[in-house]
Design an enzyme around this catalytic site. Structure first.
Site, PDB file in Angstrom:
ATOM      1  N   LYS A  47       0.858  -1.193   0.000  1.00 10.99           N
ATOM      2  CA  LYS A  47       0.000   0.000   0.000  1.00 10.99           C
ATOM      3  C   LYS A  47       0.897   1.247   0.000  1.00 10.99           C
ATOM      4  CE  LYS A  47      -3.544   2.736   1.102  1.00 10.99           C
ATOM      5  NZ  LYS A  47      -4.385   3.172  -0.020  1.00 10.99           N
ATOM      6  N   LEU A  75      -5.317   7.259   1.133  1.00 15.24           N
ATOM      7  CA  LEU A  75      -3.945   6.929   1.537  1.00 15.24           C
ATOM      8  C   LEU A  75      -3.793   6.744   3.048  1.00 15.24           C
ATOM      9  CD1 LEU A  75      -2.188   9.281  -1.025  1.00 15.24           C
ATOM     10  CD2 LEU A  75      -2.133   6.780  -1.079  1.00 15.24           C
ATOM     11  N   CYS A 132      -2.691   8.998  -7.133  1.00 14.20           N
ATOM     12  CA  CYS A 132      -3.834   8.705  -6.264  1.00 14.20           C
ATOM     13  C   CYS A 132      -4.917   9.761  -6.499  1.00 14.20           C
ATOM     14  CB  CYS A 132      -3.418   8.711  -4.791  1.00 14.20           C
ATOM     15  SG  CYS A 132      -4.862   8.519  -3.709  1.00 14.20           S
ATOM     16  N   ASN A 196      -3.706   3.587 -12.575  1.00 11.03           N
ATOM     17  CA  ASN A 196      -4.387   3.794 -11.295  1.00 11.03           C
ATOM     18  C   ASN A 196      -5.898   3.850 -11.586  1.00 11.03           C
ATOM     19  OD1 ASN A 196      -5.013   4.479  -8.578  1.00 11.03           O
ATOM     20  ND2 ASN A 196      -3.059   5.537  -8.387  1.00 11.03           N
ATOM     21  N   THR A 197      -6.686   3.986 -10.544  1.00 11.94           N
ATOM     22  CA  THR A 197      -8.144   3.989 -10.719  1.00 11.94           C
ATOM     23  C   THR A 197      -8.599   5.234 -11.495  1.00 11.94           C
ATOM     24  OG1 THR A 197      -8.304   5.043  -8.578  1.00 11.94           O
ATOM     25  CG2 THR A 197      -8.582   2.652  -8.628  1.00 11.94           C
ATOM     26  N   GLY A 249      -8.792  -4.149 -13.421  1.00 16.31           N
ATOM     27  CA  GLY A 249      -9.869  -5.088 -13.726  1.00 16.31           C
ATOM     28  C   GLY A 249      -9.455  -6.487 -14.104  1.00 16.31           C
ATOM     29  N   THR A 271      -8.786  -5.446  -7.180  1.00 13.91           N
ATOM     30  CA  THR A 271     -10.192  -5.595  -6.798  1.00 13.91           C
ATOM     31  C   THR A 271     -10.635  -7.063  -6.751  1.00 13.91           C
ATOM     32  OG1 THR A 271     -10.563  -3.436  -7.780  1.00 13.91           O
ATOM     33  CG2 THR A 271     -12.517  -4.769  -7.379  1.00 13.91           C
TER      34      THR A 271
END
Ligand code: SIN
Length: 312
Positions: A47, A75, A132, A196-197, A249, A271
Site C-alpha cells: 500500500k 492513503l 492517487c 491507477n483507478t 480489472g 479488486t
C-alpha cells in the site's frame, strides 16, 4: 514440469512470475499470507506509504458499482517509520519479493521517502504513486501534470541513485498519457504502472448527495479493464523498451494475457482479491496454462504480441 519460462523483469529487478498484488488492495500482504505462500507470486506491491501516519478520508469510503467499485480511502497508512519497522521485516521473513509503493504531498516528500528507503535491503523496486485520485485537490495528482510528474521522478531518481528500479504509477485521467509516460521515463523511471483507478462518483438517491465521504473516488474492477488495456497498448507502442506493470480489472488468466499481449511485462491484481483472496493464484495458474496452450515457451514472447503485424 512445465517448459515455460514464466519469469519477468522490471528494470533490473527479476521476478520468477509476472503476477503482483496491486498497491492498496493487500496492504503489506499479511491478510493474503493466510491463504497462500507469498513467495509463490511475482511480488507484493505494498500500500502506498507516506511520511506520516494517516487516517484517510471520511466514511463511507467504498461503493459498489456495475462491474466494479469506487474507493475513497485517501492513503490511510502507518507512515514510513512504522512501515519500515514492521511491514518490510515481515515481508522479508516471508521471503516475498517486495515492491514498496510511496506517495507524497510534495515533490520533496517523495524524495525524503526515497532517502529513507535507499539503504533498506530486501526491496526489489520502488513504485512511485503519483496518481492517487483521493486527494484534497486535483493539483495533488502529480501524474495529471507533465512537469510535476517529471519533477517527482527526477527527485526520487537523484535521491535513490541508480540501483533500485523506479516504477512510476500513472493516471488514466489525462488527455495524452503517452507524453506523461515519456516525461517520467526521461526523468529516470525504469518502468510504469498502468493504470491507477479512474475518477468517479456515485450519488445516493436516499440523501440525494454524493455517497462517498470524500465525494469522488477511484473506479476499479472489470469496468475499467478496456481503459487499462488501451493505456498499456498506447504506451508500449510509443516506448516498447519500457517495462509496464499492467493493472485494472484483471479477474482471470484471459484478462492477464490480454494485458501482456498489449505490452505489459507483469500484471497486478487488486479488486478481484476482495471477493476472492486467492484470485491472484488462480490468475497466475490460468495465465501459465494459457501461455503453454498457445505454444509460447516464455512469457517474454507474449509481451506486446498484439503489436505484431497480422502476417506474423
Ligand atoms: C487511496 O488510498 O485512496 C487509494 C490510493 C490510490 O489509488 O493510489
Amino acid at each position: 514440469m512445465s517448459a515455460l519460462d514464466f519469469s519477468t523483469t522490471l528494470g533490473n529487478a527479476w521476478f520468477p512470475a509476472p503476477t503482483f498484488t496491486a498497491s492498496g488492495c493487500a496492504s503489506s500482504g499479511r491478510e493474503l499470507a493466510q491463504f497462500f505462500d507469498l513467495r509463490t507470486m511475482g511480488g507484493v506491491v505494498t500500500k502506498s506509504v507516506m511520511m506520516k501516519a494517516r487516517t484517510g478520508r471520511p466514511t463511507p469510503r467504498m461503493a459498489e458499482t456495475a462491474s466494479g467499485m469506487l474507493n475513497s480511502i485517501g492513503l490511510q497508512g502507518p507512515g514510513i517509520d512504522a512501515f519500515l519497522a514492521k511491514d518490510v521485516p515481515y515481508l522479508i521473513e516471508q521471503k516475498a519479493r517486495i515492491v514498496v509503493s510511496i506517495a507524497g504531498e510534495t515533490v520533496e516528500e517523495y524524495s525524503t521517502l526515497a532517502r529513507k528507503l535507499r539503504s533498506v535491503s530486501g526491496i526489489s523496486a520502488l513504485e512511485v504513486n503519483i496518481s492517487c485520485p483521493n486527494v484534497e485537490n486535483r493539483g495533488l495528482v502529480f501524474a495529471c501534470d507533465p512537469e510535476a510528474s517529471r519533477r517527482v521522478i527526477d527527485g526520487v531518481r537523484r535521491t535513490i541513485g541508480g540501483e533500485l528500479p523506479i516504477i512510476a504509477k500513472l493516471s488514466p485521467d489525462v488527455t495524452d498519457l503517452v507524453s506523461i509516460a515519456r516525461g517520467v521515463v526521461e526523468a529516470g523511471a525504469d518502468g510504469l504502472a498502468l493504470i491507477n483507478t479512474v475518477l468517479g462518483m456515485v450519488i445516493n438517491l436516499d440523501t440525494m448527495r454524493p455517497h462517498l465521504g470524500g465525494k469522488t473516488g477511484g473506479l476499479s474492477g472489470p469496468a475499467i479493464k478496456p481503459i487499462a488495456v488501451r493505456a498499456v497498448y498506447q504506451v508500449h507502442a510509443a516506448m516498447p523498451q519500457v517495462p509496464i506493470l499492467g493493472m485494472g480489472g484483471i479477474s482471470n488468466g484471459r484478462d492477464a494475457l490480454e494485458m501482456i499481449a498489449a505490452g505489459a511485462s507483469g500484471i497486478s491484481v487488486g479488486t478481484a482479491s476482495f471477493g476472492n483472496p486467492t484470485a491472484i493464484m488462480s490468475i497466475q495458474n490460468e495465465l501459465k496454462d494459457l501461455l503453454i496452450e498457445k505454444g509460447f515457451t516464455s512469457l517474454r514472447q507474449a509481451i506486446g504480441y498484439a503489436h505484431r503485424p497480422e502476417s506474423e
